[in-house]
Design a protein around this motif. Structure first.
Motif, mmCIF file in Angstrom:
data_model
loop_
_atom_site.group_PDB
_atom_site.id
_atom_site.type_symbol
_atom_site.label_atom_id
_atom_site.label_comp_id
_atom_site.label_asym_id
_atom_site.label_seq_id
_atom_site.Cartn_x
_atom_site.Cartn_y
_atom_site.Cartn_z
ATOM 1 N N THR A 32 0.843 -1.191 0.000
ATOM 2 C CA THR A 32 0.000 0.000 0.000
ATOM 3 C C THR A 32 0.878 1.241 0.000
ATOM 4 O O THR A 32 1.871 1.309 0.719
ATOM 5 C CB THR A 32 -0.921 0.041 1.231
ATOM 6 N N PHE A 34 0.643 5.539 0.140
ATOM 7 C CA PHE A 34 -0.176 6.710 0.422
ATOM 8 C C PHE A 34 0.542 7.950 -0.108
ATOM 9 O O PHE A 34 1.755 8.075 0.030
ATOM 10 C CB PHE A 34 -0.391 6.870 1.930
ATOM 11 N N TYR A 36 0.576 12.135 0.096
ATOM 12 C CA TYR A 36 0.132 13.273 0.882
ATOM 13 C C TYR A 36 0.603 14.571 0.236
ATOM 14 O O TYR A 36 1.603 14.617 -0.460
ATOM 15 C CB TYR A 36 0.715 13.211 2.302
ATOM 16 N N SER A 43 -0.508 20.745 8.180
ATOM 17 C CA SER A 43 -0.359 19.309 8.364
ATOM 18 C C SER A 43 -0.402 18.587 7.019
ATOM 19 O O SER A 43 -0.570 19.197 5.978
ATOM 20 C CB SER A 43 -1.469 18.801 9.272
ATOM 21 N N LEU A 44 -0.243 17.287 7.084
ATOM 22 C CA LEU A 44 -0.309 16.489 5.871
ATOM 23 C C LEU A 44 -1.756 16.156 5.543
ATOM 24 O O LEU A 44 -2.533 15.774 6.415
ATOM 25 C CB LEU A 44 0.464 15.180 6.049
ATOM 26 N N LEU A 46 -4.016 13.674 3.205
ATOM 27 C CA LEU A 46 -3.986 12.495 2.361
ATOM 28 C C LEU A 46 -4.673 12.791 1.039
ATOM 29 O O LEU A 46 -5.803 13.285 1.017
ATOM 30 C CB LEU A 46 -4.668 11.321 3.068
ATOM 31 N N SER A 97 3.468 1.124 3.149
ATOM 32 C CA SER A 97 3.292 0.122 4.190
ATOM 33 C C SER A 97 3.175 -1.239 3.542
ATOM 34 O O SER A 97 2.904 -1.362 2.347
ATOM 35 C CB SER A 97 2.053 0.411 5.045
ATOM 36 N N ARG A 102 4.522 -6.310 8.573
ATOM 37 C CA ARG A 102 3.805 -5.346 9.400
ATOM 38 C C ARG A 102 4.713 -4.641 10.388
ATOM 39 O O ARG A 102 4.427 -3.545 10.826
ATOM 40 C CB ARG A 102 2.669 -6.066 10.129
ATOM 41 N N TYR A 106 4.506 2.184 8.815
ATOM 42 C CA TYR A 106 4.431 3.154 7.734
ATOM 43 C C TYR A 106 5.790 3.833 7.599
ATOM 44 O O TYR A 106 6.332 4.356 8.564
ATOM 45 C CB TYR A 106 3.387 4.220 8.040
ATOM 46 N N LYS B 49 5.293 4.511 18.560
ATOM 47 C CA LYS B 49 3.935 4.125 18.218
ATOM 48 C C LYS B 49 3.335 3.274 19.321
ATOM 49 O O LYS B 49 4.028 2.534 20.020
ATOM 50 C CB LYS B 49 3.886 3.378 16.894
ATOM 51 N N PHE B 90 3.947 15.692 14.855
ATOM 52 C CA PHE B 90 2.595 15.314 14.480
ATOM 53 C C PHE B 90 2.137 14.100 15.287
ATOM 54 O O PHE B 90 2.841 13.087 15.359
ATOM 55 C CB PHE B 90 2.511 14.971 12.994
ATOM 56 N N SER B 94 -4.272 5.796 13.297
ATOM 57 C CA SER B 94 -4.565 4.965 12.136
ATOM 58 C C SER B 94 -6.046 4.613 12.125
ATOM 59 O O SER B 94 -6.654 4.409 13.178
ATOM 60 C CB SER B 94 -3.745 3.680 12.180
ATOM 61 N N SER B 98 -4.545 -1.865 14.580
ATOM 62 C CA SER B 98 -3.169 -2.352 14.514
ATOM 63 C C SER B 98 -2.745 -2.708 13.104
ATOM 64 O O SER B 98 -1.581 -2.952 12.851
ATOM 65 C CB SER B 98 -3.001 -3.573 15.423
ATOM 66 N N SER B 99 -3.669 -2.735 12.176
ATOM 67 C CA SER B 99 -3.289 -3.006 10.797
ATOM 68 C C SER B 99 -2.502 -1.835 10.250
ATOM 69 O O SER B 99 -2.788 -0.684 10.549
ATOM 70 C CB SER B 99 -4.539 -3.205 9.944
ATOM 71 N N ASN B 100 -1.491 -2.106 9.455
ATOM 72 C CA ASN B 100 -0.751 -0.986 8.877
ATOM 73 C C ASN B 100 -1.159 -0.738 7.442
ATOM 74 O O ASN B 100 -0.373 -0.292 6.622
ATOM 75 C CB ASN B 100 0.754 -1.208 9.008
ATOM 76 N N THR B 101 -2.396 -1.040 7.133
ATOM 77 C CA THR B 101 -2.900 -0.676 5.812
ATOM 78 C C THR B 101 -3.981 0.377 5.902
ATOM 79 O O THR B 101 -4.537 0.787 4.894
ATOM 80 C CB THR B 101 -3.480 -1.923 5.108
ATOM 81 N N GLY B 102 -4.298 0.811 7.101
ATOM 82 C CA GLY B 102 -5.296 1.853 7.249
ATOM 83 C C GLY B 102 -4.714 3.222 6.957
ATOM 84 O O GLY B 102 -3.513 3.421 6.868
ATOM 85 N N LYS B 103 -5.589 4.181 6.784
ATOM 86 C CA LYS B 103 -5.151 5.553 6.551
ATOM 87 C C LYS B 103 -4.625 6.142 7.850
ATOM 88 O O LYS B 103 -5.066 5.789 8.941
ATOM 89 C CB LYS B 103 -6.327 6.401 6.071
ATOM 90 N N LEU B 104 -3.710 7.058 7.703
ATOM 91 C CA LEU B 104 -3.215 7.800 8.855
ATOM 92 C C LEU B 104 -3.887 9.161 8.879
ATOM 93 O O LEU B 104 -3.919 9.867 7.881
ATOM 94 C CB LEU B 104 -1.701 7.975 8.768
ATOM 95 N N PHE B 106 -3.707 12.771 10.494
ATOM 96 C CA PHE B 106 -2.714 13.615 11.149
ATOM 97 C C PHE B 106 -3.366 14.728 11.954
ATOM 98 O O PHE B 106 -4.370 15.316 11.555
ATOM 99 C CB PHE B 106 -1.804 14.254 10.091
ATOM 100 N N GLY B 107 -2.756 15.012 13.101
ATOM 101 C CA GLY B 107 -3.102 16.228 13.814
ATOM 102 C C GLY B 107 -2.525 17.427 13.093
ATOM 103 O O GLY B 107 -1.809 17.287 12.097
#
Lengths: 117, 116
Positions: A32, A34, A36, A43-44, A46, A97, A102, A106, B49, B90, B94, B98-104, B106-107
């Protein structure tokens, strides 16, 4: 550790031309990717998410015909800004990612500063 | 929906004094939370994290953060600031735990200034 190489780090182009930005995962398979966009002091945001071999999913408000994303292999994704205009000037960052690695989480590229003149 | 709020847009500390960068989150399930640092015109570097293991997370460069579910907070701290810590920070959540395929998500970022 995981490394994502992003090129170019900066680019200046003329209005109306297209610019391609590359992101390569050097030591893992990026299932995957992403993309940005970051405006100064902000901020970033997406722009889109792409899975290898599939069409990218764009966030609301992002023009998919202007920002072409290709993720044809597990180690390379590209973002092409087509017919660039000054308002496209920004800092673009990719993040990769892996569903199979895993522990890498990211990993972000170092960013591309695009200036359209 | 997931979101993060960084409570301070700008924090200024003197070198050698403690750092506190505040972050509150909102998540409909057990979140994965991150802190990233960005130096000018650079990409993002992961500081630490949280992924539902120990609530006190230790990261790089002496930073740590504590996940407090009751307060929905994930504040970043460091006992003693160094000049090289001056950067943008920042807080990130997610969208897929715990999956690392989700969107992040950001603050808005906190600018840390370190005065000599």
């Amino acid at each position: 550790g995981a490394v994502v190489s992003q090129h170019p780090s900066w680019v200046i182009c003329k209005s109306g031309t297209s610019v391609k930005i590359e992101c390569r995962s050097l030591d893992f398979q990026a299932t995957t990717m992403f993309w940005y966009r970051q405006f100064p002091k902000q901020s970033l945001m997406l722009m889109a998410t792409s899975n290898e071999g599939s069409k990218a999913t764009y966030e609301q408000g992002v023009e998919k015909d202007k920002f072409l994303i290709n993720h044809a292999s597990l180690t390379l994704s590209t973002l092409t800004v087509t017919s660039a205009h000054p308002e496209d000037s920004s800092f673009y960052i990719c993040s990769a990612s892996s569903a199979t690695a895993r522990g890498y989480g990211y990993t972000f590229g170092s960013g591309t500063r695009l200036t359209v003149v | 929906a997931q979101s993060v709020t960084q409570l301070d847009s700008h924090v200024s500390v003197s070198e050698g004094t403690p750092v506190l960068l505040r972050c509150n989150y909102s998540s409909s399930y057990s979140p994965s939370l991150f802190w990233y640092v960005q130096h000018p015109n650079k990409g993002l570097q992961l500081l630490l994290k949280y992924t539902s293991a120990a609530t006190l997370v230790k990261g790089i460069n002496g930073f740590e953060a504590e996940f407090k579910k009751s307060e929905t907070s994930f504040h970043l701290t460091k006992p003693s600031a160094h000049m090289s810590d001056a950067a943008e920070y920042f807080c990130v959540v997610s969208t897929r735990g715990s999956s690392n395929t989700g969107k992040l998500i950001f603050g808005q970022g906190t600018t840390l200034q370190v005065k000599p």
